[in-house]
Design an enzyme around this catalytic site. Structure first.
Site: not given
Length: 534
Positions: A252, A256, A453
């Site tokens: 993650e 990002d 995401s």
């Protein structure tokens, strides 16, 4: 425990934000200063005195945990909590995870304090705990299989051709890269000035680490036109750290950072990392990060978050949900664009939820002061199956989206999923962006990854690029996005294919105009520039 005190003038703050975010208002984009927000948010002296006297009578000394003083924190024995709140706290265990938590089924506060206290936590919020307290809501996948820290070492590189320039657009259905996104959305590729004032904050929770070596490799392969040493700023809260061991790289966090640093063309990126020593109880730091940014004179102008509290909207009580939403409102009033990924479970909100034959589950947060980002797939785009979307059971439809939602509801009629969703609730997502088959580096390997995401940091980078253009011309940043988004549907690519299955259904269909799969659509950079007068 934490207590949220009523703002002295919440309505005044909301009115000021409404004016500043309404494209038709003379005060459009005249965002508030930190002092302005504190003025509205600071509780009345009567509220502070009354609540502190009550706490003192129970031998409690509360500390202030927000700059405006509207959040108090204290430690209290369970017996005292039971007495002062007329509660009965017990230890409850979440069956699936074995996680134990202390909660009460009901509580009360003295009548003379009820106008002053908006929320107390922990009390009745029973979100679905697991060991990490927070979860990434991306549902990362390597062609559909789960990827997490435990399996990072086994991740192998994709064999599909990887587009590294806009000339390779034909391969983008197999591997999505920055070059694909630049071509699809019409994004600029030139570096911004090193003196640019635009900025992005990237939230990180749950011990996720962003790896610098992986970022360097990502830039060398996918953005060779950017200096490979382009990096980000670390901001550590609640005892966080960012390990640079390749084996500790988080899917993650890498996703990002790579798709903000790699898409924002030299705009400043801050990795706002929340550790395990959270000050906001067991909500994983979601309130901490907002209160800390509110205390800054110059917080990042865009904040993207690809994590959520465990479970759906109903996991947090309404009072706590509304209190946290007010914290979001304070930050947006400062001119900060807050973006959240919606989740990857379609109308079930999260993947793997057993809700067949039951009402659809709303994601968290559905706070109207956040811009919620769903996912698209393929070139040309359609709504991604995983894109969480639907309608809130807590928040009604804000004025700025009522026309768009009524148009969609007219298209699908009243019979489709009757009784399974709230037709009067705040609809989400607001916008969408690519969320499948994105290429990242993880522990030195290229993997393919997916989820909303990915969509949120992509959209956040686009907002930051637009902010750079606005600021360079002496104009204010975009700030609270939602009223502008719904006022300018022509600035987005309308997505009319796909759906978001879940809860034993095929989910909502994507239709012309706004829909609860892709929102108003995906970004069209040149059309967005035009709508902003650039």
């Amino acid at each position: 425990m934490r207590i949220n005190l009523a703002m002295n003038d919440r309505q005044g703050l909301e009115n000021a934000l409404t004016e500043a975010s309404d494209p038709t208002n003379p005060n459009y984009r005249k965002w508030l200063s930190r002092a302005d927000v504190e003025y509205y948010a600071r509780p009345s002296s009567d509220a502070v005195r009354s609540v502190r006297n009550w706490l003192s009578s129970n031998n409690i000394d509360a500390k202030t945990m927000s700059l405006s003083g509207d959040w108090l924190k204290f430690t209290v024995p369970v017996g005292t909590a039971n007495s002062m709140l007329k509660a009965q706290y017990n230890v409850y265990e979440h069956t699936a995870s074995g996680k134990q938590t202390m909660r009460t089924m009901d509580y009360s506060i003295p009548e003379d304090l009820q106008e002053h206290i908006k929320a107390i936590h922990p009390t009745t919020s029973f979100y679905h705990n697991n060991e990490a307290k927070v979860i990434s809501i991306s549902g990362h996948s390597k062609y559909g299989s789960s990827v997490n820290k435990a399996s990072n070492a086994n991740a192998s590189s994709t064999k599909a051709p990887i587009p590294t320039s806009t000339a390779s657009f034909s391969n983008c259905n197999d591997t999505v890269t920055p070059a694909c996104l630049q071509k699809l959305y019409g994004l600029p590729s030139s570096l911004v000035s090193p003196y640019a004032n635009s900025s992005i904050g990237v939230s990180a929770f749950g011990g996720q680490d962003a790896n610098n070596a992986d970022l360097k490799s990502f830039l060398e392969v996918f953005r060779p036109d950017l200096p490979s040493n382009t990096t980000y700023i670390n901001q550590f809260l609640d005892g966080a750290s960012n390990s640079q061991n390749l084996s500790d790289a988080g899917a993650e966090a890498n996703l990002d950072i790579q798709y903000t640093v790699g898409m924002a063309n030299n705009i400043s990126v801050t990795f706002v990392d929340i550790g395990d020593q959270v000050r906001d109880g067991d909500d994983g730091g979601f309130l901490d990060i907002i209160n800390d940014l509110l205390a800054e004179q110059k917080p990042p102008l865009v904040l993207t978050t690809s994590y959520g509290v465990v479970g759906d909207e109903s996991g947090l009580s309404k009072p706590l949900t509304f209190a946290m939403c007010d914290a979001f409102m304070k930050l947006t009033a400062r001119g900060v664009s807050i973006l959240y990924a919606t989740g990857d479970g379609g109308v079930a909100s999260s993947p793997g939820v057993d809700c067949d034959g039951e009402p659809f589950l709303a994601a968290w947060p559905t706070c109207p002061y956040t811009t919620l980002v769903g996912a698209t797939a393929n070139f040309p785009e359609k709504g991604a199956d995983l894109s969480a979307g639907g309608f809130s059971n807590y928040f009604g439809q804000p004025l700025w989206q009522q026309k768009a939602i009524s148009g969609y509801l007219e298209q699908i009629g009243t019979k489709l999923y009757s009784g399974l969703y709230n037709r009067t609730g705040r609809g989400y997502p607001d916008v969408s962006a690519q969320g499948e088959k994105l290429q990242i580096f993880l522990s030195g390997e290229i993997i393919s990854i997916g989820g909303t995401s990915a969509s949120s940091p992509i959209f956040a980078s686009i907002v930051a690029l637009l902010n750079d253009e606005l600021l360079s011309k002496g104009k204010p940043p975009m700030g609270f996005l939602n009223p502008w988004i719904y006022a300018h549907p022509e600035a987005f690519n309308d997505i009319i294919g796909g759906s978001n299955p879940g809860c034993g259904t095929t989910g909502f269909p994507a239709r012309e105009g706004w829909d609860p799969v892709t929102g108003v659509g995906s970004p069209n950079y040149q059309a967005m520039r035009k709508a902003l007068g650039l």
